[in-house]
Write a protein that holds these residues in place. Structure first.
Motif, mmCIF file in Angstrom:
data_model
loop_
_atom_site.group_PDB
_atom_site.id
_atom_site.type_symbol
_atom_site.label_atom_id
_atom_site.label_comp_id
_atom_site.label_asym_id
_atom_site.label_seq_id
_atom_site.Cartn_x
_atom_site.Cartn_y
_atom_site.Cartn_z
ATOM 1 N N VAL A 82 0.829 -1.207 0.000
ATOM 2 C CA VAL A 82 0.000 0.000 0.000
ATOM 3 C C VAL A 82 0.864 1.258 0.000
ATOM 4 C CG1 VAL A 82 -1.741 1.282 1.310
ATOM 5 C CG2 VAL A 82 -1.927 -1.207 1.070
ATOM 6 N N GLY A 83 2.086 1.156 0.518
ATOM 7 C CA GLY A 83 2.977 2.311 0.547
ATOM 8 C C GLY A 83 3.360 2.828 -0.829
ATOM 9 N N GLN A 84 3.130 2.025 -1.882
ATOM 10 C CA GLN A 84 3.457 2.454 -3.239
ATOM 11 C C GLN A 84 2.261 3.039 -3.994
ATOM 12 O OE1 GLN A 84 5.554 -0.462 -5.574
ATOM 13 N NE2 GLN A 84 6.714 -1.252 -3.837
ATOM 14 N N VAL A 85 1.085 2.986 -3.385
ATOM 15 C CA VAL A 85 -0.134 3.348 -4.120
ATOM 16 C C VAL A 85 -0.196 4.834 -4.444
ATOM 17 C CG1 VAL A 85 -2.648 3.511 -3.937
ATOM 18 C CG2 VAL A 85 -1.477 1.376 -3.320
ATOM 19 N N GLU A 86 0.091 5.679 -3.458
ATOM 20 C CA GLU A 86 -0.110 7.116 -3.680
ATOM 21 C C GLU A 86 0.741 7.635 -4.830
ATOM 22 O OE1 GLU A 86 -1.539 10.737 -0.998
ATOM 23 O OE2 GLU A 86 -0.025 9.435 -0.112
ATOM 24 N N ALA A 87 1.968 7.115 -4.947
ATOM 25 C CA ALA A 87 2.845 7.563 -6.032
ATOM 26 C C ALA A 87 2.335 7.121 -7.395
ATOM 27 C CB ALA A 87 4.257 7.025 -5.809
ATOM 28 N N ALA A 88 1.460 6.110 -7.432
ATOM 29 C CA ALA A 88 0.928 5.603 -8.697
ATOM 30 C C ALA A 88 -0.322 6.344 -9.158
ATOM 31 C CB ALA A 88 0.616 4.115 -8.563
ATOM 32 N N ILE A 89 -0.855 7.220 -8.317
ATOM 33 C CA ILE A 89 -2.084 7.938 -8.656
ATOM 34 C C ILE A 89 -1.769 9.070 -9.632
ATOM 35 C CG2 ILE A 89 -3.939 9.392 -7.743
ATOM 36 C CD1 ILE A 89 -3.721 7.789 -5.134
ATOM 37 N N THR A 90 -2.579 9.164 -10.688
ATOM 38 C CA THR A 90 -2.477 10.240 -11.667
ATOM 39 C C THR A 90 -3.854 10.884 -11.837
ATOM 40 O OG1 THR A 90 -3.073 8.991 -13.664
ATOM 41 C CG2 THR A 90 -0.781 8.818 -12.896
ATOM 42 N N GLU A 91 -3.921 11.872 -12.712
ATOM 43 C CA GLU A 91 -5.214 12.515 -12.963
ATOM 44 C C GLU A 91 -6.193 11.575 -13.645
ATOM 45 O OE1 GLU A 91 -3.893 14.652 -17.185
ATOM 46 O OE2 GLU A 91 -4.287 15.868 -15.390
ATOM 47 N N ARG A 92 -5.695 10.473 -14.189
ATOM 48 C CA ARG A 92 -6.578 9.502 -14.850
ATOM 49 C C ARG A 92 -7.069 8.392 -13.897
ATOM 50 N NH1 ARG A 92 -6.574 9.378 -20.480
ATOM 51 N NH2 ARG A 92 -5.112 10.818 -21.483
ATOM 52 N N THR A 93 -6.506 8.312 -12.709
ATOM 53 C CA THR A 93 -6.869 7.234 -11.787
ATOM 54 C C THR A 93 -8.334 7.355 -11.386
ATOM 55 O OG1 THR A 93 -4.612 7.245 -10.913
ATOM 56 C CG2 THR A 93 -6.285 6.065 -9.655
ATOM 57 N N LYS A 94 -9.061 6.243 -11.524
ATOM 58 C CA LYS A 94 -10.501 6.271 -11.244
ATOM 59 C C LYS A 94 -10.895 5.311 -10.118
ATOM 60 C CE LYS A 94 -14.391 8.182 -12.646
ATOM 61 N NZ LYS A 94 -14.889 8.069 -14.031
ATOM 62 N N ALA A 95 -10.026 4.332 -9.793
ATOM 63 C CA ALA A 95 -10.371 3.370 -8.746
ATOM 64 C C ALA A 95 -9.120 2.603 -8.324
ATOM 65 C CB ALA A 95 -11.443 2.390 -9.223
ATOM 66 N N ILE A 96 -9.229 1.918 -7.196
ATOM 67 C CA ILE A 96 -8.173 1.041 -6.693
ATOM 68 C C ILE A 96 -8.780 -0.335 -6.460
ATOM 69 C CG2 ILE A 96 -6.441 0.673 -4.896
ATOM 70 C CD1 ILE A 96 -6.690 3.688 -4.236
ATOM 71 N N LEU B 50 -4.859 2.182 3.036
ATOM 72 C CA LEU B 50 -5.400 2.299 1.682
ATOM 73 C C LEU B 50 -6.685 3.115 1.689
ATOM 74 C CD1 LEU B 50 -4.906 1.416 -1.254
ATOM 75 C CD2 LEU B 50 -6.405 -0.548 -0.823
ATOM 76 N N GLU B 51 -7.502 2.939 2.716
ATOM 77 C CA GLU B 51 -8.720 3.749 2.848
ATOM 78 C C GLU B 51 -8.372 5.229 2.956
ATOM 79 O OE1 GLU B 51 -12.253 1.852 5.191
ATOM 80 O OE2 GLU B 51 -10.401 1.290 6.212
ATOM 81 N N ARG B 52 -7.333 5.540 3.729
ATOM 82 C CA ARG B 52 -6.954 6.944 3.891
ATOM 83 C C ARG B 52 -6.495 7.544 2.568
ATOM 84 N NH1 ARG B 52 -4.928 4.837 8.876
ATOM 85 N NH2 ARG B 52 -2.825 4.576 8.026
ATOM 86 N N ILE B 53 -5.683 6.796 1.835
ATOM 87 C CA ILE B 53 -5.218 7.279 0.531
ATOM 88 C C ILE B 53 -6.400 7.478 -0.411
ATOM 89 C CG2 ILE B 53 -3.898 6.633 -1.531
ATOM 90 C CD1 ILE B 53 -1.982 5.134 0.416
ATOM 91 N N ALA B 54 -7.294 6.499 -0.449
ATOM 92 C CA ALA B 54 -8.456 6.582 -1.335
ATOM 93 C C ALA B 54 -9.327 7.782 -0.977
ATOM 94 C CB ALA B 54 -9.262 5.288 -1.260
ATOM 95 N N ALA B 55 -9.533 8.008 0.311
ATOM 96 C CA ALA B 55 -10.364 9.135 0.742
ATOM 97 C C ALA B 55 -9.706 10.472 0.391
ATOM 98 C CB ALA B 55 -10.616 9.044 2.250
ATOM 99 N N ASP B 56 -8.400 10.553 0.580
ATOM 100 C CA ASP B 56 -7.686 11.793 0.280
ATOM 101 C C ASP B 56 -7.793 12.172 -1.198
ATOM 102 O OD1 ASP B 56 -6.902 12.045 2.904
ATOM 103 O OD2 ASP B 56 -4.867 11.284 2.586
ATOM 104 N N ILE C 58 -15.167 -3.373 3.206
ATOM 105 C CA ILE C 58 -14.322 -2.242 3.579
ATOM 106 C C ILE C 58 -14.314 -1.171 2.497
ATOM 107 C CG2 ILE C 58 -12.001 -1.577 4.340
ATOM 108 C CD1 ILE C 58 -11.636 -4.553 5.198
ATOM 109 N N GLY C 59 -14.290 -1.582 1.237
ATOM 110 C CA GLY C 59 -14.337 -0.650 0.119
ATOM 111 C C GLY C 59 -15.765 -0.294 -0.254
ATOM 112 N N ARG C 60 -15.907 0.388 -1.404
ATOM 113 C CA ARG C 60 -17.247 0.730 -1.896
ATOM 114 C C ARG C 60 -17.993 -0.505 -2.374
ATOM 115 N NH1 ARG C 60 -17.901 5.824 -4.043
ATOM 116 N NH2 ARG C 60 -20.058 5.223 -4.476
ATOM 117 N N ALA C 61 -17.231 -1.531 -2.803
ATOM 118 C CA ALA C 61 -17.845 -2.775 -3.247
ATOM 119 C C ALA C 61 -16.837 -3.904 -3.073
ATOM 120 C CB ALA C 61 -18.291 -2.689 -4.707
#
Length: 370
Positions: free
Chosen positions: A114-128, A143-149, A174-177
């Motif tokens: 999960v520590g690598q997820v935030e660096a992988a987010i771009t303006e095109r990212t729509k879901a995890i 991961l929830e905190r990153i997703a919420a942010d 835990i997630g939306r689905a």
């Protein structure tokens, strides 16, 4: 007799009467599709997870596809996931028109780092899409905190984690689905292909139901939105699953007992044994071990008529069918290294102590030859 990784034949022998009664009940009702048995299973599966909504579908791949599409994921978008997974996880993302973006895994649990997820987010990212591999969950709180942010929904791939828990929270809630496969070998398996998606969000559930039914609202012949498909769960699989759901906790306990015996018997064997992450309840869909001479071990075990499995020998980004994503082979060092070392020992609730002792004895004999 060869000892295989999969053991649903033993399960069938034990549960044969109940399973045949399920089939006869459905066939005698005359309602083979779109009837009360799917409704009953959906209600029971939702209740088991403590959520209000469950939509049964035809397989686990479409459980992910429809969840992503219900969340608006489509062409040109990006979805963050892992390459150490069954190919259908990534196929599902590809089927929406989105592009998977891979992060690496932890070397001890084989789960998303999960520590690598935030660096992988771009303006095109729509879901995890975190993948709860082998029977335990990804570290979901950060991961929830990153997703919420970043305002991103999480769709949990729970195909290998029925009943697994993360700090008391059950996988899929835990997630939306949460997307599930009920392939016959799963912790909760049908006798064919089947799947489901659960959610606490009524809008996601309503759209899921429409998309699985040609884009129509249930009971109507009017297409409300384009892109729908026929992905309904069959009545006979639903009734089998409803009955087996009452035994899910017993299946989990059986798998945990098999894992405990392996842990004790192989502690000093030279194999790297499974690690359960803090706060997790592992349900052991697979008992995955590691050894640098994995391939030789598998070949030598065949001399004992014991077949072992590798889940999975090729990272997704190495496979020709995903070459259109354009990823280099050397991009996920942990995933790539472990793909050459991991393999699974026979793991199913009906595995007897005598059968397991045979596997352990043959494995120790094999390891002594290396």
């Amino acid at each position: 007799m060869t000892t295989y990784v999969w053991g649903y034949l033993g399960e069938y022998e034990k549960e044969r009467q109940d399973l045949l009664e399920a089939v006869d009940t459905v066939f005698s009702s005359g309602r083979l599709v779109w009837g009360p048995f799917v409704d009953a299973f959906e209600e029971a599966f939702a209740a088991y997870h403590g959520v209000p909504h469950c939509a049964g579908v035809d397989n686990g791949t479409n459980a992910i596809v429809l969840a992503l599409r219900a969340l608006g994921v489509g062409r040109g978008d990006e979805v963050i996931t892992v390459s150490n997974t069954a190919a259908p996880t990534v196929l599902a993302i590809d089927m929406t028109g989105a592009k998977p973006v891979f992060v690496d895994i932890h070397a001890d649990t084989y789960l998303m780092d999960v520590g690598q997820v935030e660096a992988a987010i771009t303006e095109r990212t729509k879901a995890i899409v975190p993948v709860h591999m082998y029977g335990q969950t990804v570290d979901m709180a950060p991961l929830e905190r990153i997703a919420a942010d970043h305002g991103l929904p999480i769709v949990e791939d729970c195909a290998q984690a029925h009943g697994a828990r993360y700090h008391g929270r059950i996988a899929g809630t835990i997630g939306r689905a949460g997307a599930f496969s009920f392939y016959p070998t799963k912790v909760l398996g049908a006798y064919g292909h089947a799947g489901a998606t659960i959610t606490a969000d009524p809008e996601i559930d309503a759209r899921l139901r429409r998309l699985r039914y040609y884009g129509m609202d249930e009971g109507r012949y009017f297409v409300e939105e384009a892109g729908g498909q026929n992905s309904r769960l069959d009545e006979v699989h639903a009734e089998i699953l409803r009955r087996k759901l009452t035994r899910l906790d017993d299946y989990i306990a059986g798998r945990q007992a098999v894992a405990a015996r392996y842990d004790e018997a192989l502690a000093d064997s030279g194999l790297v044994l499974p690690v359960t992450a803090p706060g997790n309840v592992h349900v052991y869909y697979l008992y995955v071990v590691r050894h640098p001479e994995r391939d030789r071990i598998i070949e030598l075990m065949k001399e004992h008529d014991i077949a072992l499995n590798i889940s999975y020998p090729w990272p997704v980004h190495h496979q020709r069918g995903f070459a259109h994503f354009g990823y280099p082979r050397e991009m996920l060092p942990v995933t790539e290294r472990l793909a050459g070392e991991i393999f699974s020992l026979p793991m199913y609730p009906s595995l007897t102590v005598a059968e397991q002792d045979r596997v352990i004895g043959a494995l120790r004999e094999t390891l002594a030859k290396l």
